[in-house]
Design an enzyme around this catalytic site. Sequence first.
Site, mmCIF file in Angstrom:
data_model
loop_
_atom_site.group_PDB
_atom_site.id
_atom_site.type_symbol
_atom_site.label_atom_id
_atom_site.label_comp_id
_atom_site.label_asym_id
_atom_site.label_seq_id
_atom_site.Cartn_x
_atom_site.Cartn_y
_atom_site.Cartn_z
ATOM 1 N N HIS A 520 0.696 -1.335 -0.109
ATOM 2 C CA HIS A 520 -0.078 0.020 0.120
ATOM 3 C C HIS A 520 0.817 1.342 -0.031
ATOM 4 O O HIS A 520 0.567 2.225 0.618
ATOM 5 C CB HIS A 520 -0.920 0.055 1.462
ATOM 6 C CG HIS A 520 -1.906 -1.183 1.321
ATOM 7 N ND1 HIS A 520 -2.641 -1.290 2.402
ATOM 8 C CD2 HIS A 520 -2.310 -1.892 0.429
ATOM 9 C CE1 HIS A 520 -3.479 -2.390 1.825
ATOM 10 N NE2 HIS A 520 -3.131 -2.883 0.781
ATOM 11 N N TYR A 521 1.972 1.260 -0.607
ATOM 12 C CA TYR A 521 2.947 2.069 -0.547
ATOM 13 C C TYR A 521 2.589 3.627 -1.255
ATOM 14 O O TYR A 521 1.464 3.404 -2.408
ATOM 15 C CB TYR A 521 4.362 2.060 -1.109
ATOM 16 C CG TYR A 521 4.383 1.208 -2.569
ATOM 17 C CD1 TYR A 521 4.372 1.722 -3.700
ATOM 18 C CD2 TYR A 521 4.802 -0.108 -2.267
ATOM 19 C CE1 TYR A 521 4.528 0.893 -4.662
ATOM 20 C CE2 TYR A 521 4.723 -1.059 -3.396
ATOM 21 C CZ TYR A 521 4.851 -0.272 -4.533
ATOM 22 O OH TYR A 521 4.986 -0.985 -5.679
#
Length: 581
Positions: A520-521
């Site tokens: 989920h960067y």
Amino acid sequence: MAVGLPRSAALVLAAVVVGSLCLVAFSEDEQLENLRFVQHAQDAPLVSHFNYIVVGGGTSGCPLAATLSEHSRVLLLERGGLPYRNMSNQEHFTDALADTSLASPAQRFISEDGVVNARARVLGGGSCLNAGFYTRASNEYVRTAGWDARLVNSSYRWVERALVFRPDVPPWQAALRDALLEAGVTPDNGFTFDHVTGTKIGGTIFDNNGQRHTAADFLRHARPRGLNVVLYATVSRILFRTQEGVPYPVAYGVVFVDPLGVQHRVYLRDGPKNEVILTAGTLGSPQLLMLSGVGPQAHLEAHGIQVLVDQPMVGQGVADNPMNSVFIPSPVPVGLSLVQVVGITKSGSFIEGVSGSEFGIPVSDGARRLANFGLFSPQTGQLGTLPPRQRTPEALQRAAEAMRRLDRRAFRGGFILEKILGPVSSGHIELRSTDPRANPAVTFNYFQEAEDVERCVQGIQTIERVIQSRAFSNYTYANASVESIFTDSANFPVNLLPRHINDSRSPEQYCKETVMTIWHYHGGCHVGAVVDDQYRVFGVQGLRVIDSSTFRYSPGTNPQATVMMLGRYMGVKIQAERWGK
């Protein structure tokens, strides 16, 4: 059965953690390859002209391009290929791990923090690789972003009509839901897309037949005469020119390279409303800006790049929500399930779970083929910490053979995962080279800020209560202590960080030493720092960035819904600007 796992089993289960939430089988995408607007980069003209050039056919790029095509001529450039069709999971996983072919749907990379990660390289982007969970951002997130709430809601609904389903909840997931409620993660919010405190069942991009749907599905809603999609097209730079009377450089096209190394040029048609739009993601968009001369001056000059705009904030503020997990051995067989239930705590941690049918224990027939249980592929994850050149079919086979010699009961169970809100800690992206095909260097600075550590600790404490709950008792051994379960999981080599081997670990130590990515960067092109509130890049004209790189914090528990929504949302807004609506 003893709860403690032998070292060999622990290594394989560690592999499951590393590979479990990524590299999942693709959908058919309903004959996308037969759509006449999709072509290979080698077949693309050397020179072409469009109203909009969208760089990156991922989670935001596909809905954006489909929307813009309704009234304009749009080119969507994707560096990867189509989601695989008519391939076994094993073939897909093997190719993805090899990571040496343009056909590979993901590039593995290791952050400077020592955490194994992956970057999508396929039409549909991360929606082709993730666990499929669908949930909206909170109302507060929408207000803070300054978005039009009515348009946000209609854009979410557009996404949901196209590819979101209500999941069947199998027994293990139902037990997790009930255990979260018993652990105090209340109220019970039932099935909902909304981000609200408590325990809920979310949506999924897997249909009732178990078939994955992806952002590439949105392209079926495009106007065929308004869209061209070019695959295996690696964009090397954005083209800029200066114009008399215009104070800033103006983007007027891009250069992309096909697999044979041939350069193709794409130009914007004449007109003030035509634009280049980057949707290449958290790694790709900042990287392409820097390669094109928009970024920190000293860094660009160190790589021999002519500086067009000194923009020191490009590549800054990159963050990745740290994930920690624990494997819960089960005395009974557990069916395969992906993320369907989430506990949204008041303390800022999110609890989810995945379970597997003996976690992909391989069997062989006369043809020496490996059975694969889809998402949970230990033989895939086991190779995740190896350099790409070492991820060979022979290495895969050796991992599978080692697994066959283990007690199958060691693989029964599921993982309970904890992800924190935010996060507060952040890092940066830098170029390794001027090669657009290479991943940049990424530093996330996991748990640098004490607030992130505290949220993780509270999440771990919630997981402990879940494990000890009556609701989850059918899936835990009666003689298993919470301490022994966490000790076993702490010994899994899920990252490349140094370990402090001891009999007892503090929750803080557990968080820091077992950190993993949940993919989920975000960040690197923040609104207000690199782009304005309409996602136009500061210091130039005719260029926008519309993807997760613009987020300061990850939206909701899982971001794909909001990234897809943003593509549709901005497509509608850009059209309205163009036609004066």
